[in-house]
Design a protein around this motif. Structure first.
Motif, PDB file in Angstrom:
ATOM      1  N   ASN A  30       0.844  -1.245   0.131  1.00 56.24           N
ATOM      2  CA  ASN A  30       0.118   0.208  -0.030  1.00 56.24           C
ATOM      3  C   ASN A  30       0.990   1.316   0.199  1.00 56.24           C
ATOM      4  O   ASN A  30       0.465   2.105   0.427  1.00 56.24           O
ATOM      5  CB  ASN A  30      -0.993   0.063   1.109  1.00 56.24           C
ATOM      6  N   PHE A  33       7.589   4.294   1.734  1.00 56.15           N
ATOM      7  CA  PHE A  33       8.031   5.678   2.297  1.00 56.15           C
ATOM      8  C   PHE A  33       9.518   5.555   2.442  1.00 56.15           C
ATOM      9  O   PHE A  33      10.227   4.685   2.835  1.00 56.15           O
ATOM     10  CB  PHE A  33       7.351   5.710   3.719  1.00 56.15           C
ATOM     11  N   MET A  91       4.435  -0.207   3.394  1.00 64.60           N
ATOM     12  CA  MET A  91       2.902  -0.429   4.166  1.00 64.60           C
ATOM     13  C   MET A  91       2.483  -1.413   3.593  1.00 64.60           C
ATOM     14  O   MET A  91       1.987  -1.892   2.307  1.00 64.60           O
ATOM     15  CB  MET A  91       1.992   0.874   3.873  1.00 64.60           C
ATOM     16  N   ASN A  94      -2.139  -4.844   5.757  1.00 64.46           N
ATOM     17  CA  ASN A  94      -2.963  -4.272   7.060  1.00 64.46           C
ATOM     18  C   ASN A  94      -2.526  -2.983   7.450  1.00 64.46           C
ATOM     19  O   ASN A  94      -2.920  -2.715   8.433  1.00 64.46           O
ATOM     20  CB  ASN A  94      -2.160  -5.390   8.186  1.00 64.46           C
ATOM     21  N   TYR A  95      -1.928  -2.350   6.687  1.00 60.76           N
ATOM     22  CA  TYR A  95      -1.757  -0.848   6.524  1.00 60.76           C
ATOM     23  C   TYR A  95      -0.717  -0.540   7.697  1.00 60.76           C
ATOM     24  O   TYR A  95      -0.590   0.474   8.384  1.00 60.76           O
ATOM     25  CB  TYR A  95      -2.955  -0.104   6.766  1.00 60.76           C
ATOM     26  N   GLN A  96       0.207  -1.711   7.764  1.00 64.03           N
ATOM     27  CA  GLN A  96       1.234  -1.414   8.915  1.00 64.03           C
ATOM     28  C   GLN A  96       2.689  -1.181   8.076  1.00 64.03           C
ATOM     29  O   GLN A  96       2.739  -1.627   7.060  1.00 64.03           O
ATOM     30  CB  GLN A  96       1.433  -2.598  10.090  1.00 64.03           C
ATOM     31  N   LEU A  97       3.504  -0.420   8.605  1.00 61.40           N
ATOM     32  CA  LEU A  97       4.790  -0.199   8.130  1.00 61.40           C
ATOM     33  C   LEU A  97       5.894  -1.132   8.463  1.00 61.40           C
ATOM     34  O   LEU A  97       6.114  -1.550   9.770  1.00 61.40           O
ATOM     35  CB  LEU A  97       5.152   1.330   8.598  1.00 61.40           C
TER      36      LEU A  97
END
Lengths: 109, 114
Positions: A30, A33, A91, A94-97
């Motif tokens: 997702n 960064f 990401m 689960n939208y975790q970095l």
């Protein structure tokens, strides 16, 4: 498992250009960064890529290839203040970095 | 200026003596995170809150607890610090969970365990 790989350390000369690579294997994607972290300080956001291609922001550019699981951060016209660690983070689904350990960039005069 | 604030910046405690680290934010972000970062390592996520919904990472030791009494504040409690808990503790926020939501970090609290 999930994995982010980036070189541990790089050295470059003031005024030059340096490219810091990051490869990743994650459960879903997702966005990717890049953060800058000076010694003893918190990370600060540099760039975000979610689509393939190059994002340019002043002296810094970031590139993404999702099919290759690959990104790079390009720093131009290096200044002494660019000496820092550069962290790549992806990401996941689960939208975790998921964070890399960082690349320590040393700038020499 | 809107920001993420952590107190104290440096904390010294003794082996086994409980310690609480605090974080506050003026960004009005829904999500707050606590990370542990040791020298030359990646930040390790300990907990995150989406609003008041608490999410504990599977491998976070029971020795670590967290509280978020309201949107602006979040606390990290270390019940019995060991020498291996010496690290930088980073608080971060994001507007929402999901793509395009970068995390904003506080300055960190460096914990020393004697």
């Amino acid at each position: 498992g999930q994995n982010i790989d980036q070189p541990t350390e790089m050295t470059a000369t003031e005024g030059a250009i340096v490219q810091i690579n990051c490869t990743y294997q994650t459960s879903g994607f997702n966005g990717l960064f890049w953060y800058q972290q000076h010694a003893g300080e918190a990370p600060t956001f540099l760039s975000y890529n979610v689509l393939d291609g190059l994002e340019e922001k002043g002296r810094f550019s970031s590139f993404l290839s999702r099919s290759k699981g690959y990104s790079y951060l390009l720093l131009k016209e290096l200044q002494m203040k660019d000496s820092a660690s550069y962290l790549c983070a992806v990401m996941d689904s689960n939208y975790q970095l998921i964070w890399g350990a960082g690349t320590k960039l040393i700038i020499k005069p | 200026d809107a920001m993420v604030i952590q107190n104290p910046r440096y904390q010294v405690t003794q082996f086994g003596k409980p310690v609480t680290l605090s974080c506050s934010q003026t960004l009005n972000h829904n999500v707050m995170y606590w990370y542990q970062q040791k020298s030359s390592q990646a930040p390790k996520l300990l907990f995150h809150y989406y609003d008041k919904d608490f999410n504990n990472e599977a491998d976070t030791p029971d020795n670590f607890q967290s509280r978020r009494p309201n949107t602006s504040f979040c606390f990290l409690d270390i019940r019995s610090p060991g020498l291996g808990d010496a690290a930088m503790y980073l608080c971060a926020t994001s507007r929402e969970q999901g793509s395009y939501n970068e995390q904003f970090f506080g300055p960190g609290t460096r914990l020393t365990v004697l």
